[in-house]
Design a protein around this motif. Structure first.
Motif, PDB file in Angstrom:
ATOM      1  N   ASN A   1       0.770  -1.028   0.073  1.00 18.46           N
ATOM      2  CA  ASN A   1       0.468  -0.064  -0.117  1.00 18.46           C
ATOM      3  C   ASN A   1       1.482   0.920  -0.106  1.00 18.46           C
ATOM      4  OD1 ASN A   1       0.546   0.402   2.603  1.00 18.46           O
ATOM      5  ND2 ASN A   1      -0.731  -0.123   3.330  1.00 18.46           N
ATOM      6  N   SER A   2       1.969   1.321  -0.604  1.00 20.86           N
ATOM      7  CA  SER A   2       2.945   2.269  -0.330  1.00 20.86           C
ATOM      8  C   SER A   2       4.383   1.535  -1.232  1.00 20.86           C
ATOM      9  CB  SER A   2       3.944   3.034   1.035  1.00 20.86           C
ATOM     10  OG  SER A   2       4.633   1.354   1.051  1.00 20.86           O
ATOM     11  N   MET A   3       3.463   1.679  -2.339  1.00 18.67           N
ATOM     12  CA  MET A   3       4.588   1.290  -3.897  1.00 18.67           C
ATOM     13  C   MET A   3       5.073   3.093  -4.058  1.00 18.67           C
ATOM     14  SD  MET A   3       3.397  -1.780  -4.388  1.00 18.67           S
ATOM     15  CE  MET A   3       3.998  -1.848  -6.584  1.00 18.67           C
ATOM     16  N   GLU A   4       4.380   3.986  -3.992  1.00 22.05           N
ATOM     17  CA  GLU A   4       4.825   5.268  -4.142  1.00 22.05           C
ATOM     18  C   GLU A   4       6.432   4.943  -3.945  1.00 22.05           C
ATOM     19  OE1 GLU A   4       2.286   4.958  -2.470  1.00 22.05           O
ATOM     20  OE2 GLU A   4       3.161   5.746  -0.480  1.00 22.05           O
ATOM     21  N   LEU A   5       6.944   4.574  -2.953  1.00 23.40           N
ATOM     22  CA  LEU A   5       8.082   4.805  -2.232  1.00 23.40           C
ATOM     23  C   LEU A   5       9.411   3.796  -2.648  1.00 23.40           C
ATOM     24  CD1 LEU A   5       7.899   3.988   1.652  1.00 23.40           C
ATOM     25  CD2 LEU A   5       7.938   5.973   0.208  1.00 23.40           C
ATOM     26  N   LEU A   6       8.514   3.388  -4.087  1.00 28.26           N
ATOM     27  CA  LEU A   6       9.387   1.884  -4.795  1.00 28.26           C
ATOM     28  C   LEU A   6       9.898   3.747  -5.630  1.00 28.26           C
ATOM     29  CD1 LEU A   6       7.458  -0.380  -6.003  1.00 28.26           C
ATOM     30  CD2 LEU A   6       9.664  -0.460  -5.108  1.00 28.26           C
ATOM     31  N   GLU A   7       9.825   4.239  -6.149  1.00 29.21           N
ATOM     32  CA  GLU A   7      10.127   5.865  -7.244  1.00 29.21           C
ATOM     33  C   GLU A   7      10.154   7.257  -6.525  1.00 29.21           C
ATOM     34  OE1 GLU A   7      10.374   3.417  -9.670  1.00 29.21           O
ATOM     35  OE2 GLU A   7      10.972   5.347  -9.873  1.00 29.21           O
ATOM     36  N   SER A   8       9.796   7.119  -4.764  1.00 29.19           N
ATOM     37  CA  SER A   8      10.502   8.173  -4.199  1.00 29.19           C
ATOM     38  C   SER A   8      11.846   8.495  -4.551  1.00 29.19           C
ATOM     39  CB  SER A   8      10.257   8.235  -2.428  1.00 29.19           C
ATOM     40  OG  SER A   8      10.823   8.624  -1.931  1.00 29.19           O
ATOM     41  N   ASP A   9      11.724  10.721  -4.603  1.00 27.03           N
ATOM     42  CA  ASP A   9      13.380  10.887  -4.297  1.00 27.03           C
ATOM     43  C   ASP A   9      14.130  11.052  -3.698  1.00 27.03           C
ATOM     44  OD1 ASP A   9      12.131  13.143  -7.381  1.00 27.03           O
ATOM     45  OD2 ASP A   9      12.975  11.451  -6.920  1.00 27.03           O
ATOM     46  N   GLN A  10      13.277  10.948  -1.907  1.00 22.77           N
ATOM     47  CA  GLN A  10      13.927  10.958  -0.805  1.00 22.77           C
ATOM     48  C   GLN A  10      14.663   9.313  -1.048  1.00 22.77           C
ATOM     49  OE1 GLN A  10      10.124  10.665   1.698  1.00 22.77           O
ATOM     50  NE2 GLN A  10      11.564  11.672   2.842  1.00 22.77           N
ATOM     51  N   TRP A  11      16.066   9.502  -0.379  1.00 20.73           N
ATOM     52  CA  TRP A  11      16.791   8.243  -0.143  1.00 20.73           C
ATOM     53  C   TRP A  11      15.703   7.443   1.158  1.00 20.73           C
ATOM     54  CZ3 TRP A  11      22.643   9.691  -0.021  1.00 20.73           C
ATOM     55  CH2 TRP A  11      22.378  10.581  -1.368  1.00 20.73           C
ATOM     56  N   CYS A  12      15.874   7.711   2.375  1.00 13.02           N
ATOM     57  CA  CYS A  12      15.204   7.330   3.028  1.00 13.02           C
ATOM     58  C   CYS A  12      13.803   8.132   3.165  1.00 13.02           C
ATOM     59  CB  CYS A  12      15.603   7.559   4.973  1.00 13.02           C
ATOM     60  SG  CYS A  12      17.177   6.805   4.397  1.00 13.02           S
ATOM     61  N   ALA A  13      12.531   7.406   3.538  1.00 12.44           N
ATOM     62  CA  ALA A  13      10.978   7.456   4.174  1.00 12.44           C
ATOM     63  C   ALA A  13      10.720   6.625   5.064  1.00 12.44           C
ATOM     64  CB  ALA A  13      10.716   6.804   3.430  1.00 12.44           C
ATOM     65  N   VAL A  14       9.399   7.315   5.714  1.00  6.92           N
ATOM     66  CA  VAL A  14       9.043   7.435   7.028  1.00  6.92           C
ATOM     67  C   VAL A  14       7.649   5.776   6.561  1.00  6.92           C
ATOM     68  CG1 VAL A  14       7.778   7.577   9.113  1.00  6.92           C
ATOM     69  CG2 VAL A  14       9.151   8.929   7.899  1.00  6.92           C
ATOM     70  N   ALA A  15       7.571   5.040   6.999  1.00  5.64           N
ATOM     71  CA  ALA A  15       6.806   4.091   6.328  1.00  5.64           C
ATOM     72  C   ALA A  15       5.908   3.527   7.736  1.00  5.64           C
ATOM     73  CB  ALA A  15       7.256   2.689   5.452  1.00  5.64           C
ATOM     74  N   THR A  16       5.134   3.030   6.989  1.00  2.00           N
ATOM     75  CA  THR A  16       3.531   2.791   8.267  1.00  2.00           C
ATOM     76  C   THR A  16       3.296   0.995   7.791  1.00  2.00           C
ATOM     77  OG1 THR A  16       3.170   5.033   8.832  1.00  2.00           O
ATOM     78  CG2 THR A  16       1.563   3.223   9.633  1.00  2.00           C
ATOM     79  N   HIS A  17       3.446   0.338   8.942  1.00  2.00           N
ATOM     80  CA  HIS A  17       3.241  -1.257   8.208  1.00  2.00           C
ATOM     81  C   HIS A  17       1.826  -0.971   8.645  1.00  2.00           C
ATOM     82  CE1 HIS A  17       2.539  -5.853   9.720  1.00  2.00           C
ATOM     83  NE2 HIS A  17       3.163  -5.544   9.111  1.00  2.00           N
ATOM     84  N   PRO A  18       1.427  -1.456   7.438  1.00  2.00           N
ATOM     85  CA  PRO A  18      -0.214  -1.993   7.414  1.00  2.00           C
ATOM     86  C   PRO A  18      -1.215  -2.654   8.075  1.00  2.00           C
ATOM     87  CG  PRO A  18       0.638  -3.356   5.409  1.00  2.00           C
ATOM     88  CD  PRO A  18       2.229  -2.359   6.260  1.00  2.00           C
ATOM     89  N   THR A  19      -0.984  -3.472   8.924  1.00  2.00           N
ATOM     90  CA  THR A  19      -1.343  -4.161   9.893  1.00  2.00           C
ATOM     91  C   THR A  19      -1.282  -3.473  11.115  1.00  2.00           C
ATOM     92  OG1 THR A  19      -0.311  -6.028  10.043  1.00  2.00           O
ATOM     93  CG2 THR A  19      -2.053  -5.577   8.930  1.00  2.00           C
ATOM     94  N   SER A  20      -0.350  -3.220  11.762  1.00  2.00           N
ATOM     95  CA  SER A  20      -0.304  -2.976  13.372  1.00  2.00           C
ATOM     96  C   SER A  20       0.240  -1.674  13.201  1.00  2.00           C
ATOM     97  CB  SER A  20       1.815  -3.181  13.765  1.00  2.00           C
ATOM     98  OG  SER A  20       2.945  -2.624  12.690  1.00  2.00           O
ATOM     99  N   GLY A  21       0.126  -0.938  11.844  1.00  2.00           N
ATOM    100  CA  GLY A  21       0.580   0.702  11.728  1.00  2.00           C
ATOM    101  C   GLY A  21       2.190   1.189  12.659  1.00  2.00           C
ATOM    102  N   GLN A  22       2.382   0.328  13.113  1.00  2.00           N
ATOM    103  CA  GLN A  22       4.433   0.353  13.640  1.00  2.00           C
ATOM    104  C   GLN A  22       4.936   1.256  12.535  1.00  2.00           C
ATOM    105  OE1 GLN A  22       7.282  -2.436  13.538  1.00  2.00           O
ATOM    106  NE2 GLN A  22       7.520  -2.404  15.877  1.00  2.00           N
ATOM    107  N   LYS A  23       5.604   2.243  13.064  1.00  2.00           N
ATOM    108  CA  LYS A  23       6.396   3.130  12.389  1.00  2.00           C
ATOM    109  C   LYS A  23       7.631   2.855  12.246  1.00  2.00           C
ATOM    110  CE  LYS A  23       3.287   6.784  11.669  1.00  2.00           C
ATOM    111  NZ  LYS A  23       2.994   6.793  10.186  1.00  2.00           N
ATOM    112  N   ARG A  24       8.334   3.183  10.793  1.00  2.00           N
ATOM    113  CA  ARG A  24       9.777   2.089  10.323  1.00  2.00           C
ATOM    114  C   ARG A  24       9.914   3.431   9.073  1.00  2.00           C
ATOM    115  NH1 ARG A  24       8.576  -3.902   8.534  1.00  2.00           N
ATOM    116  NH2 ARG A  24       7.646  -4.757  10.859  1.00  2.00           N
TER     117      ARG A  24
END
Ligand code: 6PG
Length: 235
Positions: free
Chosen positions: A150-173
């Protein structure tokens, strides 16, 4: 390329061989290695420590994480914690060569900080940091690092590192993004167990586009899949 092994120990042995080759690469330039998280690598870290100990503690090795959870470094959920406890700490890798994600940091700040650390320590090619050996896992849902379906946009992001959210636990990564992963010299996916067999087939062979891991194909690098027999059982 896909290589199948009897068990995780044999996969760990294959990784050890790669590390020795990297360690003995001509010159003295730093070698940057990104470790994956989750459960699969734990047995590999234990094996490398037990079998090779300080023989793998090359001063030129710098260790990074493809992703880590936004938790304290001593939290059982921390990918850094396990790699450090099971392998890097026992073999005496110096702190300067361990580039952990500061999971205790504000996630948005940490994504920026980690990118700055990559810029400071790694060689930049194609305008992106070069990871020489990028060990990645495969999630049951086809995610890798912390790039979820649900965060496929991170594949093409120009940011080298991004904040992600686990889709079920909501845990930030914090995760390396697709362009950085695809700038790796060598990507090695490690998948074990029957539970991964279907996803391995859909990603490693069929490269089904709805799964993030299908998009990790460094144009000038290589992708190698190291599987045990159970994870390879549908190939
Ligand atoms: C994480 C990982 C993640 C992991 C896969 C496989 O932080 O969870 O980096 O991408 O590699 O989810 O995890 P397992 O090895 O636990 O199956």
């Amino acid at each position: 390329m896909i290589q199948t092994f009897k068990n995780t120990t044999e996969i760990a042995e294959a990784i050890a061989k790669m590390l020795f080759i990297l360690m003995n690469r001509p010159g003295v330039a730093p070698i940057h290695i990104a470790l994956s998280g989750g459960n699969t690598p734990k047995e590999i870290f234990r094996y490398l420590n037990k079998t090779y100990g300080k023989r793998l503690a090359a001063k030129r090795f710098h260790f990074w994480w493809g992703d880590d959870r936004c938790v304290a470094p001593d939290n059982d959920d921390s990918n850094f914690k396990w790699a450090n406890e099971l392998w890097l700490g026992p073999i005496g890798i110096s702190k300067e060569n361990i580039h952990r994600v500061w999971g205790e940091n504000i996630p948005e700040d940490e994504a920026i900080r980690y990118a700055k650390e990559l810029k400071k320590f790694t060689e930049i090619d194609n305008g992106l940091p070069v990871i020489h050996l990028n060990l990645l896992g495969l999630g049951d849902d086809g995610h890798t690092a912390s790039i979820f379906p649900n965060s496929m946009e991170l594949l093409e992001s120009d940011q080298w590192c991004a904040v992600a959210t686990h889709p079920t636990s909501g845990q930030k990564r914090i995760t390396l993004t697709g362009k950085v992963l695809n700038n790796s010299e060598q990507v090695v996916f490690i998948a074990t167990g029957a539970g991964k067999a279907q996803m391995v087939k859909q990603v490693a062979v069929e490269q089904q586009p709805e799964f993030p891991a299908s998009h990790i194909k460094p144009p000038s690098g290589e992708v190698l899949w190291l599987l045990d027999e159970a994870a390879a059982s549908l190939l």
